[in-house]
Design a protein around this motif. Structure first.
Motif, PDB file in Angstrom:
ATOM      1  N   ASN A 213     -68.309  42.358  -1.473  1.00  0.00           N
ATOM      2  CA  ASN A 213     -68.092  40.914  -2.009  1.00  0.00           C
ATOM      3  C   ASN A 213     -67.124  40.814  -3.117  1.00  0.00           C
ATOM      4  OD1 ASN A 213     -69.033  42.397  -4.267  1.00  0.00           O
ATOM      5  ND2 ASN A 213     -70.813  41.486  -4.516  1.00  0.00           N
ATOM      6  N   GLN A 214     -65.832  41.244  -2.967  1.00  0.00           N
ATOM      7  CA  GLN A 214     -64.932  41.108  -3.550  1.00  0.00           C
ATOM      8  C   GLN A 214     -64.418  39.656  -3.404  1.00  0.00           C
ATOM      9  OE1 GLN A 214     -61.560  44.131  -3.371  1.00  0.00           O
ATOM     10  NE2 GLN A 214     -60.381  42.369  -2.388  1.00  0.00           N
ATOM     11  N   PRO A 215     -64.141  38.910  -4.399  1.00  0.00           N
ATOM     12  CA  PRO A 215     -63.616  37.505  -4.505  1.00  0.00           C
ATOM     13  C   PRO A 215     -62.346  37.527  -3.417  1.00  0.00           C
ATOM     14  CG  PRO A 215     -63.782  38.163  -6.652  1.00  0.00           C
ATOM     15  CD  PRO A 215     -64.064  39.446  -5.833  1.00  0.00           C
ATOM     16  N   GLU A 216     -62.360  36.518  -2.570  1.00  0.00           N
ATOM     17  CA  GLU A 216     -61.683  36.421  -1.444  1.00  0.00           C
ATOM     18  C   GLU A 216     -60.198  35.672  -1.656  1.00  0.00           C
ATOM     19  OE1 GLU A 216     -63.966  33.777   1.154  1.00  0.00           O
ATOM     20  OE2 GLU A 216     -64.656  35.504   2.527  1.00  0.00           O
ATOM     21  N   ASN A 217     -59.944  35.319  -2.960  1.00  0.00           N
ATOM     22  CA  ASN A 217     -58.715  34.793  -3.254  1.00  0.00           C
ATOM     23  C   ASN A 217     -57.805  35.703  -3.945  1.00  0.00           C
ATOM     24  OD1 ASN A 217     -60.285  34.815  -5.480  1.00  0.00           O
ATOM     25  ND2 ASN A 217     -60.124  32.811  -6.115  1.00  0.00           N
ATOM     26  N   GLY A 218     -57.929  36.988  -3.947  1.00  0.00           N
ATOM     27  CA  GLY A 218     -57.006  37.887  -4.600  1.00  0.00           C
ATOM     28  C   GLY A 218     -55.957  38.370  -3.778  1.00  0.00           C
ATOM     29  N   ARG A 219     -54.893  38.725  -4.404  1.00  0.00           N
ATOM     30  CA  ARG A 219     -53.772  39.391  -3.833  1.00  0.00           C
ATOM     31  C   ARG A 219     -53.621  40.783  -4.117  1.00  0.00           C
ATOM     32  NH1 ARG A 219     -48.842  35.730  -5.300  1.00  0.00           N
ATOM     33  NH2 ARG A 219     -50.080  35.734  -7.163  1.00  0.00           N
ATOM     34  N   MET A 220     -52.841  41.514  -3.213  1.00  0.00           N
ATOM     35  CA  MET A 220     -52.416  43.003  -3.349  1.00  0.00           C
ATOM     36  C   MET A 220     -51.031  42.956  -3.361  1.00  0.00           C
ATOM     37  SD  MET A 220     -53.638  46.403  -1.551  1.00  0.00           S
ATOM     38  CE  MET A 220     -53.266  47.968  -1.856  1.00  0.00           C
ATOM     39  N   LEU A 221     -50.236  43.059  -4.216  1.00  0.00           N
ATOM     40  CA  LEU A 221     -48.795  43.137  -4.244  1.00  0.00           C
ATOM     41  C   LEU A 221     -48.229  44.470  -4.560  1.00  0.00           C
ATOM     42  CD1 LEU A 221     -48.282  39.980  -6.987  1.00  0.00           C
ATOM     43  CD2 LEU A 221     -48.427  39.899  -4.257  1.00  0.00           C
ATOM     44  N   ILE A 222     -47.280  45.025  -3.912  1.00  0.00           N
ATOM     45  CA  ILE A 222     -46.726  46.354  -3.844  1.00  0.00           C
ATOM     46  C   ILE A 222     -45.479  46.350  -4.124  1.00  0.00           C
ATOM     47  CG2 ILE A 222     -46.729  48.493  -2.708  1.00  0.00           C
ATOM     48  CD1 ILE A 222     -49.188  47.487  -1.138  1.00  0.00           C
ATOM     49  N   SER A 223     -44.876  47.261  -4.887  1.00  0.00           N
ATOM     50  CA  SER A 223     -43.470  47.448  -5.276  1.00  0.00           C
ATOM     51  C   SER A 223     -43.251  48.895  -5.703  1.00  0.00           C
ATOM     52  CB  SER A 223     -42.854  46.709  -6.475  1.00  0.00           C
ATOM     53  OG  SER A 223     -43.581  46.893  -7.762  1.00  0.00           O
ATOM     54  N   PHE A 245     -56.052  38.239  -9.217  1.00  0.00           N
ATOM     55  CA  PHE A 245     -57.156  37.407  -9.009  1.00  0.00           C
ATOM     56  C   PHE A 245     -57.285  36.101  -9.882  1.00  0.00           C
ATOM     57  CE2 PHE A 245     -58.496  41.108  -7.271  1.00  0.00           C
ATOM     58  CZ  PHE A 245     -59.136  41.016  -5.984  1.00  0.00           C
ATOM     59  N   PRO A 246     -57.139  34.809  -9.147  1.00  0.00           N
ATOM     60  CA  PRO A 246     -57.387  33.600 -10.157  1.00  0.00           C
ATOM     61  C   PRO A 246     -58.755  33.560 -10.450  1.00  0.00           C
ATOM     62  CG  PRO A 246     -57.032  32.974  -7.972  1.00  0.00           C
ATOM     63  CD  PRO A 246     -56.879  34.450  -7.786  1.00  0.00           C
ATOM     64  N   PRO A 247     -59.166  32.444 -11.509  1.00  0.00           N
ATOM     65  CA  PRO A 247     -60.462  32.306 -11.703  1.00  0.00           C
ATOM     66  C   PRO A 247     -61.258  31.718 -10.395  1.00  0.00           C
ATOM     67  CG  PRO A 247     -59.348  31.028 -12.912  1.00  0.00           C
ATOM     68  CD  PRO A 247     -58.340  31.835 -12.260  1.00  0.00           C
ATOM     69  N   GLY A 248     -62.499  31.681 -10.362  1.00  0.00           N
ATOM     70  CA  GLY A 248     -63.295  31.098  -9.235  1.00  0.00           C
ATOM     71  C   GLY A 248     -64.836  30.925  -9.609  1.00  0.00           C
ATOM     72  N   ILE A 249     -65.598  30.624  -8.609  1.00  0.00           N
ATOM     73  CA  ILE A 249     -66.862  30.519  -8.712  1.00  0.00           C
ATOM     74  C   ILE A 249     -67.699  31.596  -7.919  1.00  0.00           C
ATOM     75  CG2 ILE A 249     -68.827  28.804  -8.533  1.00  0.00           C
ATOM     76  CD1 ILE A 249     -66.954  26.671  -9.129  1.00  0.00           C
ATOM     77  N   GLN A 250     -68.466  32.144  -8.329  1.00  0.00           N
ATOM     78  CA  GLN A 250     -69.414  33.121  -7.605  1.00  0.00           C
ATOM     79  C   GLN A 250     -70.138  32.688  -6.327  1.00  0.00           C
ATOM     80  OE1 GLN A 250     -71.783  36.195  -9.887  1.00  0.00           O
ATOM     81  NE2 GLN A 250     -70.802  35.222 -11.876  1.00  0.00           N
ATOM     82  N   GLY A 251     -69.874  33.180  -5.205  1.00  0.00           N
ATOM     83  CA  GLY A 251     -70.555  32.939  -4.045  1.00  0.00           C
ATOM     84  C   GLY A 251     -72.047  33.407  -3.767  1.00  0.00           C
ATOM     85  N   ALA A 252     -72.819  32.898  -2.650  1.00  0.00           N
ATOM     86  CA  ALA A 252     -74.046  33.469  -2.529  1.00  0.00           C
ATOM     87  C   ALA A 252     -74.100  35.102  -2.469  1.00  0.00           C
ATOM     88  CB  ALA A 252     -74.504  32.991  -0.932  1.00  0.00           C
ATOM     89  N   GLU A 253     -73.214  35.786  -1.976  1.00  0.00           N
ATOM     90  CA  GLU A 253     -73.072  37.204  -2.291  1.00  0.00           C
ATOM     91  C   GLU A 253     -72.930  37.845  -3.618  1.00  0.00           C
ATOM     92  OE1 GLU A 253     -68.736  36.400  -1.426  1.00  0.00           O
ATOM     93  OE2 GLU A 253     -70.821  35.397  -1.499  1.00  0.00           O
ATOM     94  N   ASN A 256     -74.449  35.911  -9.600  1.00  0.00           N
ATOM     95  CA  ASN A 256     -75.046  34.619 -10.107  1.00  0.00           C
ATOM     96  C   ASN A 256     -74.431  33.550  -9.476  1.00  0.00           C
ATOM     97  OD1 ASN A 256     -76.731  35.592 -12.453  1.00  0.00           O
ATOM     98  ND2 ASN A 256     -74.858  36.602 -13.001  1.00  0.00           N
ATOM     99  N   PRO A 257     -74.745  33.203  -8.121  1.00  0.00           N
ATOM    100  CA  PRO A 257     -74.186  32.236  -7.620  1.00  0.00           C
ATOM    101  C   PRO A 257     -73.712  30.932  -8.177  1.00  0.00           C
ATOM    102  CG  PRO A 257     -75.647  33.357  -6.174  1.00  0.00           C
ATOM    103  CD  PRO A 257     -75.918  33.853  -7.494  1.00  0.00           C
ATOM    104  N   GLY A 258     -72.842  30.402  -8.190  1.00  0.00           N
ATOM    105  CA  GLY A 258     -72.558  28.916  -8.944  1.00  0.00           C
ATOM    106  C   GLY A 258     -71.713  29.238 -10.304  1.00  0.00           C
ATOM    107  N   ILE A 259     -71.900  30.427 -10.830  1.00  0.00           N
ATOM    108  CA  ILE A 259     -71.275  30.651 -12.183  1.00  0.00           C
ATOM    109  C   ILE A 259     -69.711  31.036 -12.093  1.00  0.00           C
ATOM    110  CG2 ILE A 259     -71.427  32.229 -14.253  1.00  0.00           C
ATOM    111  CD1 ILE A 259     -73.799  30.460 -13.813  1.00  0.00           C
ATOM    112  N   PHE A 293     -62.876  45.672  -5.491  1.00  0.00           N
ATOM    113  CA  PHE A 293     -63.577  45.017  -6.701  1.00  0.00           C
ATOM    114  C   PHE A 293     -64.834  44.279  -6.398  1.00  0.00           C
ATOM    115  CE2 PHE A 293     -59.033  45.165  -7.258  1.00  0.00           C
ATOM    116  CZ  PHE A 293     -58.747  45.269  -8.638  1.00  0.00           C
ATOM    117  N   THR A 294     -65.433  44.158  -7.142  1.00  0.00           N
ATOM    118  CA  THR A 294     -66.745  43.219  -7.375  1.00  0.00           C
ATOM    119  C   THR A 294     -66.892  42.402  -8.415  1.00  0.00           C
ATOM    120  OG1 THR A 294     -69.097  43.388  -6.705  1.00  0.00           O
ATOM    121  CG2 THR A 294     -68.273  44.973  -8.186  1.00  0.00           C
ATOM    122  N   ILE A 295     -68.052  41.685  -8.438  1.00  0.00           N
ATOM    123  CA  ILE A 295     -68.256  40.894  -9.507  1.00  0.00           C
ATOM    124  C   ILE A 295     -69.565  41.315 -10.510  1.00  0.00           C
ATOM    125  CG2 ILE A 295     -69.042  38.654 -10.554  1.00  0.00           C
ATOM    126  CD1 ILE A 295     -67.261  37.445  -8.504  1.00  0.00           C
ATOM    127  N   GLY A 296     -69.348  41.710 -11.633  1.00  0.00           N
ATOM    128  CA  GLY A 296     -70.572  42.336 -12.393  1.00  0.00           C
ATOM    129  C   GLY A 296     -70.242  42.205 -13.740  1.00  0.00           C
TER     130      GLY A 296
END
Length: 348
Positions: A213-223, A245-253, A256-259, A293-296
């Protein structure tokens, strides 16, 4: 947030070093202390005027940080550290005694809520059955004809076990055998088990692809930096991984959805050798499957609703060893591959 390059350099500059206000402790000891004897910990903090926080972790240990009040004497921190180490040593002894008691009593906790714990219970029951059969066999050999009766009983028990579903412990109904590991179950039992976790309850082998349930809007940059050398891998350059990862809103997975959750940037390091690049490829798979990652709640700050690591340990420092999540750590690349394998991430 600053540029990715400046952030990487700032993290690199902060690598390494040890501190007299930190103590490392095995996770099982700290978890036992905080669960079974929290009053002892509170008393220690009150008497020594200190606060104890989790400052970091590896797969096996926590790094604890002690902070004192401003008016505490100069040697107060040293005394508090000694008191904490003594308490941890005492806790470890209590834990070992508790474990021996449960082993002698044949006790084992079992939770209906988690199918993952079922595998441990199944192994335990299997061990009990084998032990019981062994006792019966030894006792029978001392009697006339006992050996023949014992062997017959053993064969009957083995036949019963083959026909027994390891999940419900009843006779197998509509047998279903898993293709890869060849373990058999009732069709309904294994269907429900695989809905909870796509892995064999007996051996843990994965079936299908695990998605987190890692936020979907993240990026993995490699150098890569050929001039940055990690202790233990001085013959190679360094792979620098930056997760953004930019800020976002928690989903159903999420918990705390909506937070809302804040954005974050994390940097990790791998040696630019064959094994390091193998781990990098596995890290990419894990990230794509939203497992990194996850949200917690943050283990270090106690802050809820934030992006946290999800049990795939990364080296976030260049130096300092395992206590500071850095190098040298000769077994790290092997250990992290085991963590990834536990989540179904492997080369095949």
């Amino acid at each position: 947030m600053g540029s990715p390059v400046s952030f990487v350099f700032s993290r690199m500059a902060a690598c390494g070093g040890t501190s007299k206000n930190k103590v490392t402790v095995p996770k099982y000891v700290w978890d036992f202390l905080t669960k079974e004897s929290p009053t002892k910990l509170v008393k220690l903090q009150d008497e020594n005027k200190v606060r104890i926080l989790i400052d970091g972790e590896t797969s096996e240990i926590y790094v604890l940080r002690l902070t004192t009040e401003a008016h505490v004497a100069g040697n107060g921190l040293s005394l508090a550290r000694k008191a904490l180490k003594a308490l941890l040593k005492e806790t470890e002894k209590e834990l070992k005694k508790s474990q021996r008691f449960h082993e002698l009593g044949g006790c084992m906790a079992f939770s209906d809520k988690s199918m993952e714990h079922a595998a441990a219970e199944l192994h335990y029951r299997g061990g009990q059955a084998a032990f019981s059969r062994g006792q019966h066999s030894v006792g029978s050999r001392g009697l006339p004809g006992g050996s023949r009766d014992s062997r017959r009983d053993e064969l009957a028990a083995e036949d019963d076990q083959e026909n027994q579903c390891p999940i419900c412990l009843g006779e197998i109904q509509n047998i279903k055998t898993l293709e890869k590991c060849r373990h058999s179950f009732c069709e309904d039992c294994i269907t429900r088990a695989l809905q909870v976790k796509k892995a064999c309850p007996m051996c843990g082998r994965f079936y299908g692809q695990l998605v987190g349930n890692q936020p979907e809007n993240g990026r993995m940059l490699i150098s890569k930096d050929s001039s940055l050398l990690l202790p233990g891998y001085e013959k190679y350059g360094t792979i620098i991984i930056q997760y953004v990862f930019p800020p976002g809103i928690q989903g159903a997975e999420h918990p705390n959805p909506g937070i809302r959750y804040p954005g974050t940037t994390r940097v990790a390091y791998l040696p630019d050798c064959a094994e390091g690049n193998k781990v990098l490829a596995l890290f990419k798979k894990a990230f794509d499957q939203r497992l990194t990652f996850t949200i917690g709640t943050s283990m270090t700050t106690g802050r809820p609703n934030v992006i946290t690591w999800n049990d795939i340990h990364h080296k976030t420092n260049c130096t300092g060893g395992p206590q500071l999540f850095g190098y040298p750590d000769p077994t790290y690349l092997t250990r992290v591959q085991e963590e990834l394998r536990a989540k179904g991430i492997s080369e095949d």
